[in-house]
Design an enzyme around this catalytic site. Structure first.
Site, PDB file in Angstrom:
ATOM      1  N   LEU A  84      -5.790  -4.278   2.201  1.00 36.18           N
ATOM      2  CA  LEU A  84      -6.265  -4.664   0.881  1.00 36.18           C
ATOM      3  C   LEU A  84      -7.722  -4.243   0.750  1.00 36.18           C
ATOM      4  O   LEU A  84      -8.465  -4.220   1.736  1.00 36.18           O
ATOM      5  CB  LEU A  84      -6.157  -6.185   0.677  1.00 36.18           C
ATOM      6  CG  LEU A  84      -4.769  -6.793   0.592  1.00 36.18           C
ATOM      7  CD1 LEU A  84      -4.875  -8.313   0.484  1.00 36.18           C
ATOM      8  CD2 LEU A  84      -3.993  -6.228  -0.578  1.00 36.18           C
ATOM      9  N   ASP A  85      -8.142  -3.953  -0.481  1.00 33.59           N
ATOM     10  CA  ASP A  85      -9.542  -3.639  -0.731  1.00 33.59           C
ATOM     11  C   ASP A  85     -10.404  -4.865  -0.461  1.00 33.59           C
ATOM     12  O   ASP A  85      -9.920  -6.000  -0.462  1.00 33.59           O
ATOM     13  CB  ASP A  85      -9.743  -3.200  -2.183  1.00 33.59           C
ATOM     14  CG  ASP A  85      -8.967  -1.930  -2.511  1.00 33.59           C
ATOM     15  OD1 ASP A  85      -8.673  -1.159  -1.584  1.00 33.59           O
ATOM     16  OD2 ASP A  85      -8.672  -1.722  -3.705  1.00 33.59           O
ATOM     17  N   ALA A  86     -11.704  -4.638  -0.298  1.00 38.70           N
ATOM     18  CA  ALA A  86     -12.624  -5.731   0.004  1.00 38.70           C
ATOM     19  C   ALA A  86     -12.638  -6.788  -1.097  1.00 38.70           C
ATOM     20  O   ALA A  86     -12.792  -7.982  -0.818  1.00 38.70           O
ATOM     21  CB  ALA A  86     -14.033  -5.183   0.219  1.00 38.70           C
ATOM     22  N   HIS A 102      -5.929   2.674  -3.570  1.00 38.00           N
ATOM     23  CA  HIS A 102      -6.300   1.927  -4.778  1.00 38.00           C
ATOM     24  C   HIS A 102      -5.205   2.018  -5.845  1.00 38.00           C
ATOM     25  O   HIS A 102      -5.494   2.091  -7.045  1.00 38.00           O
ATOM     26  CB  HIS A 102      -7.602   2.463  -5.358  1.00 38.00           C
ATOM     27  CG  HIS A 102      -8.811   2.202  -4.512  1.00 38.00           C
ATOM     28  ND1 HIS A 102      -8.993   1.050  -3.784  1.00 38.00           N
ATOM     29  CD2 HIS A 102      -9.912   2.969  -4.283  1.00 38.00           C
ATOM     30  CE1 HIS A 102     -10.156   1.105  -3.152  1.00 38.00           C
ATOM     31  NE2 HIS A 102     -10.728   2.254  -3.425  1.00 38.00           N
TER      32      HIS A 102
END
Length: 230
Positions: A100-102, A183
């Site tokens: 997962l992205d930050a 993304h």
């Protein structure tokens, strides 16, 4: 398995520390002292360190409710790794099954079972993942149809695989995808002229995020949850 590797997996010792205790004569198989680090430990053999029997635990399967500000990496970079949230031994042997992205929160699966992780991350497996998405603007009426047909992302040769979109409100949706492009969720909505303001993963395959877990909390998966990833 090599003796030094066996000791590393059964204790908190590093490889160099394991080799040292072996050379010091502190390791036996109950009958003989073993000083050869490359000694092959057999399946039915019991290894002793300082007269204490060792054993290797089975693979670990962990569910984490990831908060913002952490990265799905095994090492700290500009931001801390999610592994810092786990109070477990041998964290360096763990890796993240689906990142997962930050700034994205929610269900993160962590394991040291490579084959199990592959069932989640391999594009061929098409493991479904469900996200709760908060948008800046209202979606058009035909958005659901566009997702079903496959969104064309910028700089991609082929459109995304069909995805399921369920409207919760004008600016909140549940999106289920079966890919893991870079993304991807944010880019899919950007392709429709919208912007994702918050993103939270709720489900991977048949494993749903435990609602009792607060952000930053974790637990081991149940046997049923582990076996659901086939």
């Amino acid at each position: 398995m090599r003796l030094d590797k066996y000791i590393c997996q059964a204790t908190s010792l590093t490889r160099s520390q394991a080799k040292k205790v072996i050379s010091q004569g502190r390791v036996t198989n109950g009958t003989n002292t073993i000083r050869n680090t490359t000694y092959k430990v057999t399946t039915n053999e019991t290894i002793f360190l300082n007269d204490k029997a060792l054993s290797i635990r089975g693979p670990r399967y962990i569910m984490l409710n990831k908060p913002q500000g952490y990265i799905c990496s095994t090492v700290d970079e500009q931001l801390p790794s999610v592994l810092n949230l786990l109070d477990v031994e041998k964290r360096k042997q763990l890796f993240i099954a689906g990142r997962l992205d930050a700034d994205t929160t929610g269900l993160t699966l962590i394991t040291d079972d490579g084959q199990w992780s592959h069932q989640i991350t391999s594009p061929r497996k098409k493991c479904a993942k469900r996200y709760r998405v908060i948008l800046a603007d209202e979606l058009t009426e035909d958005a659901s149809i566009q997702f079903q047909q496959g969104i064309q992302l910028k700089s991609e040769n082929q459109p995304c695989l069909p995805a399921s979109l369920i409207n919760i409100s004008n600016t909140e949706v549940l999106l289920t995808i079966s890919e893991g492009k870079y993304h991807q969720v944010k880019r899919m909505f950007a392709a429709l002229g919208n912007h994702v303001t918050a993103l939270h993963r709720e489900k991977i395959g048949e494993i749903e995020l435990d609602p009792t877990l607060q952000l930053g909390e974790w637990r081991y998966l149940t046997d049923i949850e582990v076996q659901s990833i086939a």
